[in-house]
Design an enzyme around this catalytic site. Structure first.
Site, short mmCIF file in Angstrom:
data_model
loop_
_atom_site.label_atom_id
_atom_site.label_comp_id
_atom_site.label_asym_id
_atom_site.label_seq_id
_atom_site.Cartn_x
_atom_site.Cartn_y
_atom_site.Cartn_z
N ASN A 1 26.54 -22.95 -6.18
CA ASN A 1 27.38 -24.14 -6.26
C ASN A 1 26.91 -25.21 -5.26
O ASN A 1 26.83 -26.39 -5.58
CB ASN A 1 28.84 -23.75 -5.98
CG ASN A 1 29.79 -24.89 -6.18
OD1 ASN A 1 30.08 -25.28 -7.30
ND2 ASN A 1 30.28 -25.46 -5.09
N HIS B 1 0.84 -1.20 0.00
CA HIS B 1 0.00 0.00 0.00
C HIS B 1 0.87 1.26 0.00
O HIS B 1 0.62 2.22 -0.74
CB HIS B 1 -0.91 -0.03 1.23
CG HIS B 1 -1.86 1.13 1.28
ND1 HIS B 1 -2.97 1.21 0.48
CD2 HIS B 1 -1.84 2.26 2.03
CE1 HIS B 1 -3.61 2.34 0.74
NE2 HIS B 1 -2.94 2.99 1.67
N GLU C 1 -2.39 -5.40 -4.16
CA GLU C 1 -3.22 -5.07 -2.99
C GLU C 1 -4.55 -5.82 -3.02
O GLU C 1 -5.02 -6.30 -1.99
CB GLU C 1 -3.53 -3.56 -3.00
CG GLU C 1 -2.71 -2.75 -2.04
CD GLU C 1 -3.23 -1.32 -1.98
OE1 GLU C 1 -2.98 -0.67 -0.98
OE2 GLU C 1 -3.89 -0.87 -2.94
#
Length: 675
Positions: free
Chosen positions: A411, A46, A68
């Site tokens: 990795n 918001h 929202e």
């Protein structure tokens, strides 16, 4: 209104709110029933919407509005959280991050968000219908809240003086921007004809724009309902205004008192609500509700801190010069003053360095999201645990360590952790664990990446190393386990049968190693086949001011970082031994190769054949090397300066410094010389 002056604030706050959304969404995925997390994400989204709309970034405002809608439906329990919805919301965050990145790079913040908005808009109609159903009834017949005894007394006294008490319900338009400003404008109008006593929600919440679209005001005035209505109705972006006169007795009915006890008591009347309302308008940057009590903070541009650091570095150089002059003159008062100046500048240095310190969480906080994505791509079950995220490092180091850590984590996920069925077959839990840990030790910070995966297949590593001529077959016969592990850092080395997009990309861990060494750090590995691997990174706390040992090579002065030095010694020349093609010394049971710095730096040797040699034993990881110099000058704190654009890649020199007598001393890069 000119918005460029707020751009830096907008960027910083946007990054904070996006990080909040990322972290809370990850938590929500693990705890889908925790509605408080949904509220937290909604608030962040918001605020982002309001900020981006104010700054004119329409695509960002549109996307956050769509996000929202979904969050609103979830918190109102109109829809349930599924893996698909989580993916869509993360996709929306990716787009928002891309927009912010575009703005940082000087772009216009435009992006085609129509596709992800369409995915998010599935619940839009349902949400709006639900919102309409929950809309307050017109003309409330009774007060929206209970008044405590003090408030009742104030209102009763005002009524005795001819004031009337009104309850005003104001509904803003759903797409209203800058709601805090609208609240301020309403307050401004009302304060011309009366006094605001109390609001729902409280004024702090209204200032922070942390409410939907409706707020209620308790108001004292001698004017009638129509006058009040006309005053407010002229404010733009207002959907509806309701004004109701209330009759409140000084003594509360018993049942109302009981109801009040069950709810949190409202605040006492605000004597100057217009002041708080003015604060809502005066804020020149998107703000969050203040955290209760505690330390006050202020944002400082990193460029200003860099300038402050540069000025202090000049002060350190002059301090060194003064110390030398005081020593040469042997003047008591001057020496005493210089010593005091040294102590004060030392304290000042600590403060400036602490100001530049940033928690490593600014780097770490991007990894949970990355791990979530990669586990899906790899079809593996992996949990990431983070420890010591509050450990602090200099900003210059923080900016550089992100990529090496990403590579090490990728990795571990790709090569380290096995597939669930392989783990189950080997008697391990199907879910693999990766631990990311940071901690301080002396003047260094250590960062560890540990996994409980397959570990290093030393046989395979050795075969690849011989195949690629990294080592000879003869050396391979006598190589030790930890040396085999270190081979994975050799240039272009990879044990992967095929290059993957996850970790390989055709680049080996040698890039990680060289990057960390360029920062004055190092990386090492410990691995147990079948049980997992531990990558350990050592980094200096800061890069700009370091302690060095000054040494002489003929007439030239060189500096060796104290952090690399194990010991200094004066040895007899006969103690130097010859093995194969190099000279070595026996240092506490270790065979240590000898490096003559004069030869390395092409300094002409005019000294006669000496019986004794000055030796400095330095360390890099597990390796030791003995540097031979002409003499030791002493330890000193110096400012590390780069050699500039014209002297890049000078062998074994990491920078230079200016000494107290104005001489330039080159700072030796020990890592490059260690054999």
């Amino acid at each position: 209104m000119e918005m460029n002056q707020y751009l830096d604030v907008f960027i910083e706050e946007s990054k904070e709110h996006l990080q909040t959304c990322n972290e809370k969404l990850l938590e929500l995925e693990k705890n889908p029933s925790d509605l408080q997390l949904v509220h937290d994400i909604f608030r962040a989204a918001h605020t982002l919407k309001g900020m981006s709309a104010t700054m004119g970034y329409e695509d960002m405002a549109h996307l956050t509005h769509s996000l929202e809608n979904v969050l609103d439906a979830i918190r109102n329990e109109e829809m349930t959280i599924t893996s698909e919805w989580m993916d869509i919301m993360f996709e929306a965050l990716d787009d928002l991050e891309a927009i912010v990145l575009s703005i940082i790079e000087g772009g216009d913040g435009k992006r085609d968000v129509s596709e992800v908005c369409a995915k998010l808009d599935v619940t839009g109609a349902g949400k709006e219908t639900a919102a309409a159903a929950e809309a307050p009834e017109t003309a409330p017949s009774k007060s929206k809240w209970s008044y405590d005894e003090f408030q009742r007394t104030v209102i009763a006294e005002a009524e005795e003086q001819g004031f009337k008490c009104y309850e005003i319900t104001v509904s803003l338009k759903e797409d209203c921007l800058l709601k805090g400003v609208r609240v301020y404008m309403v307050f401004e109008q009302l304060n011309e004809i009366g006094e605001v006593v109390q609001t729902i929600p409280e004024t702090e919440v209204l200032e922070a724009e942390d409410f939907d679209s409706e707020f209620v005001i308790c108001f004292l005035s001698k004017h009638n309902e129509q006058d009040i209505f006309n005053k407010i109705n002229g404010v733009s972006e207002i959907e509806k205004v309701e004004v109701t006169e209330l009759k409140i007795d000084a003594a509360a009915p018993e049942e109302e008192k009981e109801g009040a006890e069950k709810e949190a008591a409202p605040k006492q009347p605000e004597k100057k609500p217009e002041k708080q309302a003015k604060q809502a308008n005066d804020k020149k940057e998107p703000a969050k509700p203040a955290a209760g009590g505690g330390t006050k903070t202020i944002r400082v541009n990193i460029d200003r801190l860099d300038s402050l650091m540069n000025l202090f570095e000049e002060l350190v150089i002059d301090r060194g010069r003064l110390e030398q002059i005081a020593k040469e003159l042997d003047h008591g008062e001057l020496t005493e003053t210089v010593e005091r100046m040294t102590r004060i500048s030392g304290d000042l240095q600590s403060i400036i360095l602490n100001m530049r310190m940033v928690p490593v969480e600014t780097v770490f906080n991007r990894f949970p999201r990355m791990v979530r994505q990669l586990t899906k791509e790899l079809n593996k079950k992996i949990e990431l645990s983070i420890f010591g995220a509050d450990t602090e490092l200099d900003r210059t180091v923080i900016d550089e360590i992100g990529d090496p850590l990403v590579h090490l984590l990728r990795n571990s996920l790709d090569h380290g952790i096995e597939a669930p069925e392989v783990r189950a077959k080997n008697g391990k839990p199907e879910t693999g664990h990766v631990r990311l840990k940071a901690y301080h030790s002396g003047n260094h910070v250590f960062i560890e990446v540990e996994d409980d995966g397959a570990g290093i297949n030393r046989k395979k590593v050795l075969e690849k190393a011989i195949e690629r001529n990294v080592i000879s077959e003869r050396d391979a016969e006598t190589i030790e386990d930890h040396e085999i592990d270190a081979l994975i850092f050799a240039p272009g080395f990879s044990t992967a049968d095929q290059i993957s997009d996850i970790s390989g990309r055709g680049v080996g861990l040698d890039v990680v190693k060289s990057k960390l060494e360029s920062l004055g750090g190092s990386v090492s590995i410990k691995s147990t086949e079948g049980e997992g691997s531990l990558f350990s990174i050592q980094l200096p706390l800061t890069l700009s001011i370091i302690s060095v040992l000054l040494v002489k090579l003929e007439k030239e002065t060189f500096a060796i970082p104290i952090s690399s030095i194990i010991e200094t010694a004066v040895i007899d020349k006969k103690d130097i031994l010859q093995t194969h093609d190099r000279e070595v010394i026996d240092f506490r049971g270790h065979i240590v190769p000898v490096v003559y710095l004069k030869e390395e730096f092409n300094v002409e040797d005019s000294s006669d054949d000496l019986d004794q040699l000055h030796v400095i034993v330095v360390k890099k990881g597990d390796k030791l090397t003995a540097f031979v110099v002409d003499s030791f000058i002493g330890q000193q704190e110096v400012v590390l300066k780069s050699l500039g654009d014209y002297l890049t890649n000078v062998f074994a020199i990491s920078g230079a410094t200016i000494l107290g007598d104005g001489q330039v001393a080159l700072i030796i890069d020990c890592n490059a010389l260690i054999k």
